[in-house]
Design a protein around this motif. Structure first.
Motif, PDB file in Angstrom:
ATOM      1  N   LYS A   1       0.831  -1.218   0.000  1.00  0.00           N
ATOM      2  CA  LYS A   1       0.000   0.000   0.000  1.00  0.00           C
ATOM      3  C   LYS A   1       0.864   1.266   0.000  1.00  0.00           C
TER       4      LYS A   1
ATOM      5  N   ASN B   1      -6.164  -7.043  -7.516  1.00  0.00           N
ATOM      6  CA  ASN B   1      -6.828  -5.748  -7.400  1.00  0.00           C
ATOM      7  C   ASN B   1      -6.683  -5.068  -8.764  1.00  0.00           C
TER       8      ASN B   1
ATOM      9  N   LYS C   1     -10.921  -7.365  -7.618  1.00  0.00           N
ATOM     10  CA  LYS C   1     -11.331  -6.547  -6.473  1.00  0.00           C
ATOM     11  C   LYS C   1     -11.437  -5.079  -6.874  1.00  0.00           C
TER      12      LYS C   1
ATOM     13  N   HIS D   1      -9.916  -0.426  -5.451  1.00  0.00           N
ATOM     14  CA  HIS D   1      -9.134   0.694  -5.993  1.00  0.00           C
ATOM     15  C   HIS D   1      -9.899   1.491  -7.051  1.00  0.00           C
TER      16      HIS D   1
ATOM     17  N   ASP E   1     -16.611  -6.144  -5.879  1.00  0.00           N
ATOM     18  CA  ASP E   1     -15.715  -7.186  -6.390  1.00  0.00           C
ATOM     19  C   ASP E   1     -16.508  -8.046  -7.365  1.00  0.00           C
TER      20      ASP E   1
ATOM     21  N   ILE F   1     -15.740   2.121   2.692  1.00  0.00           N
ATOM     22  CA  ILE F   1     -15.480   2.738   3.996  1.00  0.00           C
ATOM     23  C   ILE F   1     -14.387   3.782   3.816  1.00  0.00           C
TER      24      ILE F   1
ATOM     25  N   THR G   1      -5.510  -5.762   3.510  1.00  0.00           N
ATOM     26  CA  THR G   1      -6.896  -6.155   3.166  1.00  0.00           C
ATOM     27  C   THR G   1      -6.923  -7.244   2.091  1.00  0.00           C
ATOM     28  N   GLY G   2      -6.029  -7.126   1.114  1.00  0.00           N
ATOM     29  CA  GLY G   2      -6.007  -8.114   0.029  1.00  0.00           C
ATOM     30  C   GLY G   2      -5.634  -9.491   0.554  1.00  0.00           C
TER      31      GLY G   2
ATOM     32  N   LYS H   1     -16.016 -11.426   1.632  1.00  0.00           N
ATOM     33  CA  LYS H   1     -16.407 -10.016   1.461  1.00  0.00           C
ATOM     34  C   LYS H   1     -16.976  -9.456   2.768  1.00  0.00           C
TER      35      LYS H   1
ATOM     36  N   ILE I   1     -12.444  -4.017   8.050  1.00  0.00           N
ATOM     37  CA  ILE I   1     -12.078  -2.628   7.701  1.00  0.00           C
ATOM     38  C   ILE I   1     -12.901  -1.657   8.541  1.00  0.00           C
TER      39      ILE I   1
END
Ligand SMILES: Nc1ncnc2c1ncn2[C@@H]1O[C@H](COP(=O)(O)OP(=O)(O)OP(=O)(O)O)[C@@H](O)[C@H]1O
Ligand SMILES: Cc1ncc(CO)c(N)n1
Length: 268
Positions: free
Chosen positions: A111, A139, A176, A179, A188, A204, A212-213, A238, A245
């Motif tokens: 990230k 992603n 996903k 992004h 997703d 969020i 997260t991935g 999910k 998150i």
């Protein structure tokens, strides 16, 4: 008692938010027996990656042989593999042991922007690993890299990209949308070779999405280890990541990790 056995083949994040640590926490939360093969040690925290220390091929092979000569697995996840040599070794071993239920998270960049896959390893990822995958979970930037695209900006372009990636060989693709710019939703897409399935949550507004991935792919792996369908696995993953998150942790002064126990606490 019979319990699903899940293995993560990935990098260690000493800061505890991503990589092996996120995967094992997720496996535990989803009630499967978690195992790990460490490919790379990283020295990282919420501010960035300070060091990357690949393990020797001998050490990686010995870990895989130890697991497959005795315990075996019901599902496996690959994360940070870093180099062409490590990807090739892992692919050889997955073939040798006829491993089933392979989730490939094509980790490329942290990230904070640090590279987690060497540029020259991209081809091995595509030609050696993706054809073995039951499911691959890119992603949007990773999907662009795999396909040589400069951008993916709409849901339609996500669908097209998922279809193109599926042609490389994985049975299923989960693209996903975390992004996707300018959306208040996190959508997703699961492409199963024929149909698209959509998994949508409210986006969020937080910077604390370290790992997260990894967490999402580990949750899919855990559900596959319990013999659940791919649709059910993505559906649970999910919800799991959304809760994690939502309850993300203000740990460290950069991009903080998520709370792996959040979903369980809601289920009680
Ligand atoms: N801000 C957000 N709100 C809700 N869901 C999100 C948000 N960001 C990401 N997600 C979801 O989290 C999951 C992981 O997606 P993401 O795109 O963050 O993975 P990633 O970029 O591979 O993460 P990593 O940092 O581990 O490389 C997906 O289900 C995605 O939709
Ligand atoms: C070890 C490791 N794997 C994956 C990621 C991607 O989140 C990370 N930051 N670190």
């Amino acid at each position: 008692m019979n319990i699903g056995k899940a293995l993560t083949i990935a990098g260690s994040d000493c800061g505890g938010g991503a990589g092996i640590q996120a995967d094992l926490k997720t496996f535990q939360e989803r009630d499967v027996f978690g195992m790990s093969v460490i490919t790379v040690l990283t020295a990282q925290n919420t501010l960035g990656v300070n060091g990357v220390f690949p393990q020797t091929l001998e050490a990686i092979e010995a870990q895989l042989d130890a697991i497959y000569s005795d315990i075996g697995t019901d599902a496996v996840k690959t994360g940070m593999l870093f180099s062409e040599e490590i990807i090739s070794l892992v692919a050889d071993k997955l073939l040798q042991y006829e491993v089933q239920n392979i989730v490939v998270d094509p980790v490329m960049i942290a990230k904070g922007g640090a590279p987690l896959l060497q540029k020259q390893a991209m081809n091995a990822l595509k030609t050696r690993l993706l054809p073995l995958a039951t499911v691959v979970t890119p992603n949007i930037p990773e999907a662009c890299e795999i396909l040589g695209l400069s951008t993916i900006e709409t849901l339609k372009e996500m669908e097209e990209a998922a279809l193109e990636i599926q042609k490389i060989g994985p049975k299923y693709v989960v693209l996903k949308g975390g992004h996707l710019e300018g959306s208040n939703k996190a959508i997703d897409i699961l492409f199963d070779g024929e149909n698209y399935h959509y998994f949508e949550t409210k986006r969020i507004d937080t910077i604390h999405t370290h790992g997260t991935g990894c967490t999402f792919a580990a949750a899919i792996t855990a559900e596959l280890a319990k013999n659940h369908s791919i649709e059910e696995a993505v559906n649970v993953a999910k919800k799991f990541i959304q809760a994690a998150i939502e309850d993300s942790l203000c740990i460290g002064s950069g991009i903080g990790p998520t709370k792996h126990s959040a979903y369980r606490k809601r289920e009680i």
